[in-house]
Design an enzyme around this catalytic site. Structure first.
Site, PDB file in Angstrom:
ATOM      1  N   GLU A 205       0.867  -1.322   0.073  1.00 50.92           N
ATOM      2  CA  GLU A 205      -0.032  -0.254   0.059  1.00 50.92           C
ATOM      3  C   GLU A 205       0.669   1.292   0.073  1.00 50.92           C
ATOM      4  O   GLU A 205       0.398   2.345   0.142  1.00 50.92           O
ATOM      5  CB  GLU A 205      -1.083  -0.157   1.162  1.00 50.92           C
ATOM      6  CG  GLU A 205      -2.052  -1.342   1.028  1.00 50.92           C
ATOM      7  CD  GLU A 205      -3.083  -0.927   2.158  1.00 50.92           C
ATOM      8  OE1 GLU A 205      -3.021  -0.576   3.195  1.00 50.92           O
ATOM      9  OE2 GLU A 205      -3.903  -2.029   2.208  1.00 50.92           O
ATOM     10  N   LYS A 337     -15.686  -1.580   2.091  1.00 52.35           N
ATOM     11  CA  LYS A 337     -14.828  -2.027   0.834  1.00 52.35           C
ATOM     12  C   LYS A 337     -16.153  -2.526  -0.123  1.00 52.35           C
ATOM     13  O   LYS A 337     -16.614  -3.591   0.210  1.00 52.35           O
ATOM     14  CB  LYS A 337     -13.942  -3.067   1.541  1.00 52.35           C
ATOM     15  CG  LYS A 337     -12.814  -2.554   2.233  1.00 52.35           C
ATOM     16  CD  LYS A 337     -11.958  -3.635   2.859  1.00 52.35           C
ATOM     17  CE  LYS A 337     -10.643  -3.355   3.377  1.00 52.35           C
ATOM     18  NZ  LYS A 337     -10.062  -4.487   4.047  1.00 52.35           N
TER      19      LYS A 337
END
Length: 425
Positions: A205, A337
């Site tokens: 990330e 999400k």
């Protein structure tokens, strides 16, 4: 009527070099929408099913040609001729066609790609930006970013047990300033780590993945970096953790292998409480394992009044799981999400349910991302006030920050940066 005349999917690559699904939707007017589906590394057991081929001769079994075929075949046949502006109808038609409780037959990656691409095509048809099309006239709050600047757990090849160490620039007047502050701390942290002899390679990330001994050491480095960048930890910038504790929960115990500790739920709660005393941590995600409801109750009782306790694997963006958590009084926030549940409609339902119950919500990326920036628009559309989309490196992460900057500019004087008011404590 915004009639769907073509739906086409293809196999593309995500930020980890793994295949994922991209879907194009074309309307009779010529309006067009495209969406690419993300993929997680630390996935909850209760998530909707991501359909993979399992053919070891292609992409080590991770191909998504079955999902692509589902889009180009069954889903196109079912949705051809429908009105793209009727999002609920489209999403329900796909859920019914799949016929399983977790989208296992056609794949959540197939269904989500179509769901989001339809919304984008409908927004273009309406000549509206996506955030305005989804959220309506009141969509104007720019979210505080949770910037993952040190990676551990499943996102990095290092011994740190906690998966994400994040900064939240709460004193920024605008989202553009928040991104700037985050970038300044990111570069200050790089120098601090390098000066201490640590590597500055980045994880999935975009955060650094140094070989640190403990969560405490990672937090200490971040506080020093905040100060070196000219900011005050706890005032200008607060800290957030994603423990992803389901990943180190074994036989009813939390095994912090990197720190050489094995704790029960009560011990894990004390561990977090001690960290919160030493550092300005205002948000902890997945502090307990996804099915450790008793642990979550202890954690909520101990820290819930002053710390945002975010359920990711706990809730998996599923309104049914969230409703159970609300009934039991555990956590006080939901991580959202889109690929955990698999349609835009169900995602929006989960956010609405959370807000009605007094829970906060955090729009989130996955560790396997693409250049698709849809979640930035959804964050503004829902006025959720928080977004998790990685560090200040890697264009798959920055695509979302850059889209937020564009949206803020487009909104002009009505844009409001959520700031510190979004958090407890």
């Amino acid at each position: 009527m915004a009639e769907i005349i073509d739906i086409h999917a293809r196999e593309i690559l995500d930020s980890r070099g793994n295949p994922t699904v991209e879907v194009d939707v074309l309307l009779d007017s010529g309006a067009f929408g495209r969406a690419a589906v993300p993929s997680g590394a630390s996935t909850g057991a209760h998530e909707a099913v991501e359909l993979r081929d399992g053919d070891k001769t292609r992409y080590a079994g991770k191909g998504v040609l079955k999902a692509v075929e589902a889009v180009n075949g069954e889903l196109f046949s079912a949705l051809s001729g429908l009105d793209a502006t009727d999002q609920l109808l489209i999403d329900q038609a796909m859920i019914d066609l799949d016929g399983t409780p977790n989208k296992a037959r056609l794949g959540a990656n197939a269904i989500l790609g179509v769901s989001l691409a339809c919304a984008k095509a409908a927004a273009e048809e309406a000549e509206l930006p996506l955030y305005r099309y989804i959220g309506g006239a009141r969509s104007h709050i720019l979210p505080v970013p949770m910037m993952n600047i040190i990676n551990g757990g499943q996102h990095a090849d290092n011994p740190i047990d906690v998966q994400e160490f994040m900064i939240m620039p709460v004193s920024a007047p605008t989202v553009a300033d928040a991104v700037r502050m985050g970038a300044e701390v990111f570069h200050a942290l790089k120098k601090k780590l390098k000066d201490a002899g640590h590597n500055t390679n980045v994880g999935d990330e975009g955060g650094f993945a140094p070989n640190l001994a403990s969560a405490d050491e990672a937090l200490a480095f971040i506080v020093k970096a905040i100060e070196a960048a000219g900011y005050k930890a706890g005032e200008d910038i607060v800290l957030a953790l994603d423990a992803a504790s389901s990943e180190f929960y074994k036989d009813g115990k939390y095994v912090l292998a990197g720190e050489g500790k094995t704790l029960d739920a009560e011990g894990m709660v004390k561990y977090y409480a001690e960290l919160c005393k030493r550092y300005p941590i205002l948000s902890i995600e997945d502090g307990c394992a996804e099915d450790d409801w008793a642990g979550w109750s202890l954690l909520t009782a101990e820290l819930g009044a002053k710390v945002q306790l975010v359920g990711d694997d706990l809730f998996v963006t599923n309104p049914l799981r969230l409703a159970e958590g609300i009934r039991k009084g555990v956590a006080n926030s939901i991580l959202v999400k889109v690929n955990q549940i698999g349609t835009l409609s169900e995602t929006l339902e989960a956010v609405e349910m959370a807000h009605k119950a007094g829970y906060t919500s955090v729009l989130s990326h996955r560790s396997g991302e693409t250049e698709d920036s849809t979640i930035a628009d959804i964050a503004v559309a829902t006025n959720c006030g928080q977004i998790k989309t990685g560090s200040l490196s890697r264009s798959d992460r920055l695509a979302k920050y850059n889209q937020l900057i564009r949206i803020e500019e487009e909104l002009g004087p009505v844009a409001v940066y959520a700031g510190a008011s979004i958090l407890r404590g």
